[in-house]
Write an enzyme that holds these catalytic residues in place. Structure first.
Site, PDB file in Angstrom:
ATOM      1  N   GLY A 126      29.520   5.185  32.781  1.00 11.81           N
ATOM      2  CA  GLY A 126      28.669   6.351  32.978  1.00 11.81           C
ATOM      3  C   GLY A 126      28.669   7.333  31.823  1.00 11.81           C
ATOM      4  O   GLY A 126      28.611   8.545  32.030  1.00 11.81           O
ATOM      5  N   LEU A 186      15.566  -2.415  40.978  1.00 15.22           N
ATOM      6  CA  LEU A 186      15.077  -1.775  42.199  1.00 15.22           C
ATOM      7  C   LEU A 186      13.671  -2.287  42.486  1.00 15.22           C
ATOM      8  O   LEU A 186      12.829  -2.388  41.587  1.00 15.22           O
ATOM      9  CB  LEU A 186      15.078  -0.254  42.026  1.00 15.22           C
ATOM     10  CG  LEU A 186      16.471   0.372  41.864  1.00 15.22           C
ATOM     11  CD1 LEU A 186      16.356   1.807  41.391  1.00 15.22           C
ATOM     12  CD2 LEU A 186      17.268   0.273  43.162  1.00 15.22           C
ATOM     13  N   ASN A 235      26.258   7.948  29.829  1.00 17.33           N
ATOM     14  CA  ASN A 235      25.006   8.715  29.891  1.00 17.33           C
ATOM     15  C   ASN A 235      25.057   9.726  31.025  1.00 17.33           C
ATOM     16  O   ASN A 235      24.564  10.846  30.882  1.00 17.33           O
ATOM     17  CB  ASN A 235      23.817   7.761  30.074  1.00 17.33           C
ATOM     18  CG  ASN A 235      23.331   7.198  28.758  1.00 17.33           C
ATOM     19  OD1 ASN A 235      22.742   7.916  27.960  1.00 17.33           O
ATOM     20  ND2 ASN A 235      23.578   5.937  28.523  1.00 17.33           N
ATOM     21  N   HIS A 290      16.703   3.041  28.525  1.00 17.52           N
ATOM     22  CA  HIS A 290      16.779   1.628  28.167  1.00 17.52           C
ATOM     23  C   HIS A 290      17.114   1.532  26.681  1.00 17.52           C
ATOM     24  O   HIS A 290      16.495   2.238  25.874  1.00 17.52           O
ATOM     25  CB  HIS A 290      15.432   0.949  28.470  1.00 17.52           C
ATOM     26  CG  HIS A 290      15.386  -0.497  28.128  1.00 17.52           C
ATOM     27  ND1 HIS A 290      15.996  -1.458  28.909  1.00 17.52           N
ATOM     28  CD2 HIS A 290      14.828  -1.151  27.090  1.00 17.52           C
ATOM     29  CE1 HIS A 290      15.804  -2.641  28.352  1.00 17.52           C
ATOM     30  NE2 HIS A 290      15.105  -2.488  27.249  1.00 17.52           N
ATOM     31  N   MET A 335      22.733  -1.083  36.775  1.00 15.54           N
ATOM     32  CA  MET A 335      22.406  -2.458  36.411  1.00 15.54           C
ATOM     33  C   MET A 335      21.796  -3.266  37.560  1.00 15.54           C
ATOM     34  O   MET A 335      21.850  -4.489  37.564  1.00 15.54           O
ATOM     35  CB  MET A 335      23.655  -3.158  35.875  1.00 15.54           C
ATOM     36  CG  MET A 335      24.284  -2.459  34.681  1.00 15.54           C
ATOM     37  SD  MET A 335      23.091  -2.040  33.390  1.00 15.54           S
ATOM     38  CE  MET A 335      22.968  -3.583  32.547  1.00 15.54           C
ATOM     39  N   ASN A 357      14.700   6.403  33.702  1.00 17.76           N
ATOM     40  CA  ASN A 357      15.682   5.417  33.274  1.00 17.76           C
ATOM     41  C   ASN A 357      15.809   5.484  31.762  1.00 17.76           C
ATOM     42  O   ASN A 357      14.862   5.854  31.065  1.00 17.76           O
ATOM     43  CB  ASN A 357      15.243   4.007  33.685  1.00 17.76           C
ATOM     44  CG  ASN A 357      16.260   2.937  33.273  1.00 17.76           C
ATOM     45  OD1 ASN A 357      17.454   3.096  33.505  1.00 17.76           O
ATOM     46  ND2 ASN A 357      15.779   1.869  32.657  1.00 17.76           N
TER      47      ASN A 357
HETATM   48  C1  GRF Z   1      23.583   1.962  27.878  1.00 17.95           C
HETATM   49  O1  GRF Z   1      23.317   1.192  26.721  1.00 17.95           O
HETATM   50  C2  GRF Z   1      22.268   2.261  28.559  1.00 17.95           C
HETATM   51  O2  GRF Z   1      21.178   2.278  27.645  1.00 17.95           O
HETATM   52  C3  GRF Z   1      22.113   1.133  29.502  1.00 17.95           C
HETATM   53  O3  GRF Z   1      23.422   0.929  30.007  1.00 17.95           O
HETATM   54  C4  GRF Z   1      24.356   1.122  28.907  1.00 17.95           C
HETATM   55  C5  GRF Z   1      25.644   1.747  29.381  1.00 17.95           C
HETATM   56  O4  GRF Z   1      25.363   3.053  29.799  1.00 17.95           O
HETATM   57  N1  GRF Z   1      21.154   1.420  30.523  1.00 17.95           N
HETATM   58  P1  GRF Z   1      26.547   4.054  30.327  1.00 17.95           P
HETATM   59  O5  GRF Z   1      27.581   4.167  29.231  1.00 17.95           O
HETATM   60  O6  GRF Z   1      27.149   3.428  31.568  1.00 17.95           O
HETATM   61  O7  GRF Z   1      25.843   5.351  30.564  1.00 17.95           O
END
Ligand code: GRF
Length: 197
Positions: A13, A94, A15, A110, A91, A108
């Site tokens: 997480g 949906l 992000n 990407h 991941m 989202n």
């Molecule tokens: C990131 O590369 C994001 O772009 C993708 O999942 C990866 C891990 O994200 N959707 P996080 O570190 O779990 O936020």
């Protein structure tokens, strides 16, 4: 009244953490829930320690019954009066059934410059194609995978000695800048795309 944001994660997480830490002061939104499909997701412990409500709907007991899994997600969302869903390293795909009522209110991130490289292994594919730049995209979620209106993009150079790992790290740094910038603008009702640099 600030917008209430649910952040969906599947792993560490990073992000989600960037989004949570950005929602302070006069920011028009606040994190109201962090939800994961994985009981072991490291981001859940972090969110809990940050005092943010968390929940987990383990997707494995649903054994491919996507509708039942998504009904459970909706049930966990209901008590939190959520205005915006931010998928952040989530991941699970949906279905239209879940996305439809949230369309226009679900984002989202990407790790590619959409529309290039929808799906997985984006960095390896960019390297294999001999691209000279890569990046990340924040988009509105629609029933089609990685396909909704683009709300922001950040570009990075691909360097001669890059591997998928080194490129991913460079892109992830930009994700942590782009996503908070897009969410702040989006929560204020502004859909003009954020383009970095
Ligand atoms: C990131 O590369 C994001 O772009 C993708 O999942 C990866 C891990 O994200 N959707 P996080 O570190 O779990 O936020």
């Amino acid at each position: 009244m600030s917008k209430r944001v649910a952040i969906f994660i599947s792993g560490g997480g990073s992000n989600m953490r960037a989004l949570v830490e950005s929602m302070t002061g006069d920011h028009p939104a606040r994190a109201a829930l962090v939800l994961s499909n994985d009981p072991q997701a490291g981001g859940i412990a972090w969110a809990r320690d940050a005092g943010i409500p968390t929940d987990v709907v383990d997707h494995r007991p649903f054994a491919g019954d996507r509708a039942a899994f998504e009904a459970a997600l909706a049930e966990r969302l209901a008590p939190h009066a959520i205005d915006i869903i931010a998928l952040a390293g989530f991941m699970r795909v949906l279905t239209a059934g879940f996305v439809a009522p949230w369309q226009g209110r679900m984002l989202n991130i990407h790790p590619s410059l959409l529309p290039k490289y929808r799906g997985l292994d984006t960095h390896a594919r960019a390297l294999a194609a001999g691209d000279t730049e890569a990046g990340c995209t924040v988009h509105e979620v629609t029933p089609a995978l990685d396909d909704g209106p683009i709300l922001g993009q950040a570009r990075v150079p691909i360097l001669p000695d890059d591997t998928a790992r080194t490129l991913a790290a460079r892109v992830l740094e930009q994700e942590h800048i782009l996503y908070p910038a897009v969410l702040k603008r989006f929560a204020a009702g502004d859909r003009r795309p954020v383009m970095l640099p």
